[in-house]
Scaffold this motif. Structure first.
Motif, PDB file in Angstrom:
ATOM      1  N   ALA A   1      38.279  34.598  44.497  1.00 19.59           N
ATOM      2  CA  ALA A   1      39.381  34.315  43.582  1.00 19.59           C
ATOM      3  C   ALA A   1      38.925  34.371  42.132  1.00 19.59           C
ATOM      4  CB  ALA A   1      39.986  32.949  43.906  1.00 19.59           C
ATOM      5  N   ALA A   2      37.725  33.888  41.861  1.00 18.39           N
ATOM      6  CA  ALA A   2      37.199  33.906  40.489  1.00 18.39           C
ATOM      7  C   ALA A   2      37.039  35.338  39.989  1.00 18.39           C
ATOM      8  CB  ALA A   2      35.868  33.166  40.438  1.00 18.39           C
ATOM      9  N   GLN A   3      36.520  36.206  40.843  1.00 14.83           N
ATOM     10  CA  GLN A   3      36.347  37.613  40.469  1.00 14.83           C
ATOM     11  C   GLN A   3      37.699  38.296  40.288  1.00 14.83           C
ATOM     12  OE1 GLN A   3      33.901  39.131  43.629  1.00 14.83           O
ATOM     13  NE2 GLN A   3      32.048  38.110  42.903  1.00 14.83           N
ATOM     14  N   LEU A   4      38.627  37.984  41.182  1.00 19.33           N
ATOM     15  CA  LEU A   4      39.947  38.582  41.121  1.00 19.33           C
ATOM     16  C   LEU A   4      40.700  38.135  39.877  1.00 19.33           C
ATOM     17  CD1 LEU A   4      42.052  40.352  42.492  1.00 19.33           C
ATOM     18  CD2 LEU A   4      42.671  38.404  43.945  1.00 19.33           C
ATOM     19  N   PHE A   5      40.563  36.870  39.518  1.00 18.18           N
ATOM     20  CA  PHE A   5      41.223  36.329  38.331  1.00 18.18           C
ATOM     21  C   PHE A   5      40.758  37.073  37.077  1.00 18.18           C
ATOM     22  CE2 PHE A   5      41.658  32.942  35.004  1.00 18.18           C
ATOM     23  CZ  PHE A   5      43.040  32.851  35.037  1.00 18.18           C
ATOM     24  N   GLU A   6      39.466  37.335  37.008  1.00 25.29           N
ATOM     25  CA  GLU A   6      38.926  38.078  35.863  1.00 25.29           C
ATOM     26  C   GLU A   6      39.499  39.489  35.814  1.00 25.29           C
ATOM     27  OE1 GLU A   6      34.637  39.463  33.924  1.00 25.29           O
ATOM     28  OE2 GLU A   6      34.691  38.288  35.778  1.00 25.29           O
ATOM     29  N   GLN A   7      39.590  40.141  36.978  1.00 29.48           N
ATOM     30  CA  GLN A   7      40.140  41.493  37.027  1.00 29.48           C
ATOM     31  C   GLN A   7      41.589  41.536  36.550  1.00 29.48           C
ATOM     32  OE1 GLN A   7      39.399  44.032  40.512  1.00 29.48           O
ATOM     33  NE2 GLN A   7      38.008  42.436  41.246  1.00 29.48           N
ATOM     34  N   LEU A   8      42.376  40.567  36.978  1.00 30.05           N
ATOM     35  CA  LEU A   8      43.792  40.534  36.597  1.00 30.05           C
ATOM     36  C   LEU A   8      43.955  40.465  35.082  1.00 30.05           C
ATOM     37  CD1 LEU A   8      45.079  38.050  39.331  1.00 30.05           C
ATOM     38  CD2 LEU A   8      45.650  40.483  39.185  1.00 30.05           C
ATOM     39  N   HIS A   9      43.062  39.757  34.428  1.00 33.65           N
ATOM     40  CA  HIS A   9      43.166  39.593  32.982  1.00 33.65           C
ATOM     41  C   HIS A   9      42.536  40.747  32.199  1.00 33.65           C
ATOM     42  CE1 HIS A   9      45.150  35.756  32.236  1.00 33.65           C
ATOM     43  NE2 HIS A   9      44.611  35.330  33.362  1.00 33.65           N
ATOM     44  N   THR A  10      41.566  41.417  32.780  1.00 32.34           N
ATOM     45  CA  THR A  10      40.892  42.477  32.038  1.00 32.34           C
ATOM     46  C   THR A  10      41.544  43.846  32.227  1.00 32.34           C
ATOM     47  OG1 THR A  10      39.294  42.721  33.856  1.00 32.34           O
ATOM     48  CG2 THR A  10      38.656  41.310  31.998  1.00 32.34           C
ATOM     49  N   ARG A  11      42.438  43.979  33.196  1.00 29.45           N
ATOM     50  CA  ARG A  11      43.132  45.250  33.357  1.00 29.45           C
ATOM     51  C   ARG A  11      44.039  45.500  32.161  1.00 29.45           C
ATOM     52  NH1 ARG A  11      42.415  47.487  38.559  1.00 29.45           N
ATOM     53  NH2 ARG A  11      40.385  46.621  39.190  1.00 29.45           N
ATOM     54  N   LEU A  12      44.190  46.759  31.782  1.00 28.80           N
ATOM     55  CA  LEU A  12      44.953  47.119  30.598  1.00 28.80           C
ATOM     56  C   LEU A  12      46.420  46.731  30.726  1.00 28.80           C
ATOM     57  CD1 LEU A  12      43.532  50.687  29.851  1.00 28.80           C
ATOM     58  CD2 LEU A  12      43.008  48.553  28.635  1.00 28.80           C
ATOM     59  N   TRP A  13      47.011  46.398  29.587  1.00 28.78           N
ATOM     60  CA  TRP A  13      48.441  46.136  29.533  1.00 28.78           C
ATOM     61  C   TRP A  13      49.206  47.463  29.499  1.00 28.78           C
ATOM     62  CZ3 TRP A  13      50.955  41.418  29.713  1.00 28.78           C
ATOM     63  CH2 TRP A  13      50.106  40.289  29.701  1.00 28.78           C
ATOM     64  N   ASN A  14      50.439  47.418  30.011  1.00 29.83           N
ATOM     65  CA  ASN A  14      51.376  48.548  29.956  1.00 29.83           C
ATOM     66  C   ASN A  14      50.872  49.771  30.725  1.00 29.83           C
ATOM     67  OD1 ASN A  14      53.049  47.022  28.089  1.00 29.83           O
ATOM     68  ND2 ASN A  14      51.499  47.516  26.549  1.00 29.83           N
ATOM     69  N   SER A  15      50.029  49.534  31.722  1.00 27.60           N
ATOM     70  CA  SER A  15      49.510  50.626  32.538  1.00 27.60           C
ATOM     71  C   SER A  15      49.349  50.137  33.973  1.00 27.60           C
ATOM     72  CB  SER A  15      48.156  51.100  31.984  1.00 27.60           C
ATOM     73  OG  SER A  15      47.628  52.136  32.778  1.00 27.60           O
ATOM     74  N   LYS A  16      49.992  50.784  34.916  1.00 30.03           N
ATOM     75  CA  LYS A  16      49.910  50.371  36.308  1.00 30.03           C
ATOM     76  C   LYS A  16      48.525  50.671  36.864  1.00 30.03           C
ATOM     77  CE  LYS A  16      52.369  50.751  40.728  1.00 30.03           C
ATOM     78  NZ  LYS A  16      53.481  51.409  41.458  1.00 30.03           N
ATOM     79  N   THR A  17      47.967  49.700  37.575  1.00 32.58           N
ATOM     80  CA  THR A  17      46.611  49.847  38.096  1.00 32.58           C
ATOM     81  C   THR A  17      46.510  49.199  39.473  1.00 32.58           C
ATOM     82  OG1 THR A  17      44.288  49.302  37.683  1.00 32.58           O
ATOM     83  CG2 THR A  17      45.909  47.726  36.919  1.00 32.58           C
ATOM     84  N   THR A  18      45.616  49.718  40.310  1.00 26.77           N
ATOM     85  CA  THR A  18      45.370  49.131  41.624  1.00 26.77           C
ATOM     86  C   THR A  18      44.239  48.117  41.494  1.00 26.77           C
ATOM     87  OG1 THR A  18      46.092  51.116  42.808  1.00 26.77           O
ATOM     88  CG2 THR A  18      44.663  49.592  44.002  1.00 26.77           C
TER      89      THR A  18
ATOM     90  N   LEU B   1      47.332  45.122  46.256  1.00 26.81           N
ATOM     91  CA  LEU B   1      48.042  44.731  45.034  1.00 26.81           C
ATOM     92  C   LEU B   1      47.907  45.777  43.938  1.00 26.81           C
ATOM     93  CD1 LEU B   1      49.552  42.001  43.925  1.00 26.81           C
ATOM     94  CD2 LEU B   1      47.629  42.063  42.330  1.00 26.81           C
ATOM     95  N   ASP B   2      49.040  46.322  43.531  1.00 30.72           N
ATOM     96  CA  ASP B   2      49.138  47.145  42.326  1.00 30.72           C
ATOM     97  C   ASP B   2      49.730  46.281  41.229  1.00 30.72           C
ATOM     98  OD1 ASP B   2      48.156  49.375  43.614  1.00 30.72           O
ATOM     99  OD2 ASP B   2      50.123  50.209  44.057  1.00 30.72           O
ATOM    100  N   LEU B   3      49.166  46.366  40.041  1.00 34.87           N
ATOM    101  CA  LEU B   3      49.547  45.489  38.938  1.00 34.87           C
ATOM    102  C   LEU B   3      50.053  46.291  37.746  1.00 34.87           C
ATOM    103  CD1 LEU B   3      49.489  42.621  37.545  1.00 34.87           C
ATOM    104  CD2 LEU B   3      47.140  43.199  36.846  1.00 34.87           C
ATOM    105  N   LEU B   4      51.170  45.825  37.187  1.00 35.74           N
ATOM    106  CA  LEU B   4      51.674  46.365  35.923  1.00 35.74           C
ATOM    107  C   LEU B   4      52.021  45.195  35.024  1.00 35.74           C
ATOM    108  CD1 LEU B   4      52.667  48.556  33.994  1.00 35.74           C
ATOM    109  CD2 LEU B   4      54.853  48.577  35.231  1.00 35.74           C
TER     110      LEU B   4
END
Length: 221
Positions: A106-123, A128-131
């Motif tokens: 969860a700690a690693q995943l939390f960091e990934q969620l925040h470091t992924r770019l804004w306004n760009s869909k990413t896996t 989970l795909d995130l936008l």
């Protein structure tokens, strides 16, 4: 906007905004509230096989984290779309302890969620795909979004930011909701419920999380 880190009742931290006298999560427990309101009454309740989740207010990223963990656990392919006008700063994210309270994963995943770019869909994970969209809800056009199945309405309270709870916003969300879509929110105010019903949703009040008598779940039937 000045924000302070505070600890909540279950040991998890959240952010407090002095000028609004408002916090991002319940002082009775940030993880406890999110798990109950958004995961249990929203994500798990909705039966869509590959749900599209729309979150109003990315905030600390806690709802996204819990959803990503649940999607992996249930192997339920999920698309997660979140709107946020004021993204957290990196130093604020580092002070939030959700991952360490849950697991190393969860700690690693939390960091990934925040470091992924804004306004760009990413896996982020196989499930989970995130936008993340940096936008002002009041001027945002929902027409550009795909149809959604689950809505986490996690804006600041209607007494603090009434413009975030206007009927037109709910009508716009109704317009992009799939049949049998589910919207959940911690607010159970009568006027908010009536606005959602006038927008086309069917509502039900449910017992609330610790410290709150009721919450609201509405559906598109």
């Amino acid at each position: 906007m000045q924000r302070k880190i505070i600890e909540t009742g279950d040991g998890s931290k959240t952010l407090f905004i002095p000028e609004m006298d408002e916090q991002y999560h319940s002082v009775n427990g940030a993880i406890t509230e999110s798990e109950y309101v958004y995961l249990d009454k929203g994500y798990r309740h909705n039966q869509s096989l590959e749900p599209v989740v729309l979150e109003i207010g990315f905030g600390t990223g806690l709802n996204a984290l819990l959803t990503a963990l649940e999607a992996e656990k249930s192997q339920r392919k999920t698309t997660y779309i979140s709107l946020e006008k004021y993204p957290l700063k990196a130093e604020e994210v580092k002070q939030l302890n959700y991952g360490s309270l849950i697991s190393e994963e969860a700690a690693q995943l939390f960091e990934q969620l925040h470091t992924r770019l804004w306004n760009s869909k990413t896996t982020v994970t196989p499930f989970l795909d995130l936008l993340k969209i940096e936008a002002d809800l009041k001027t945002f056009s929902f027409d550009n979004l795909p149809l959604v199945d689950i809505i986490y309405y996690d804006a600041f309270g209607p007494d603090k930011q009434p413009e975030m709870w206007e009927e037109q916003i709910f009508k716009s969300i109704f317009g992009i909701s799939n049949q049998s879509a589910t919207l959940v929110t911690y607010s159970a105010k009568g006027e908010i419920r009536r606005r959602m019903e006038r927008s086309g949703f069917t509502s039900e009040r449910l017992p609330g999380p610790p410290g709150k008598r009721q919450m609201l779940r509405v559906s598109k039937l």
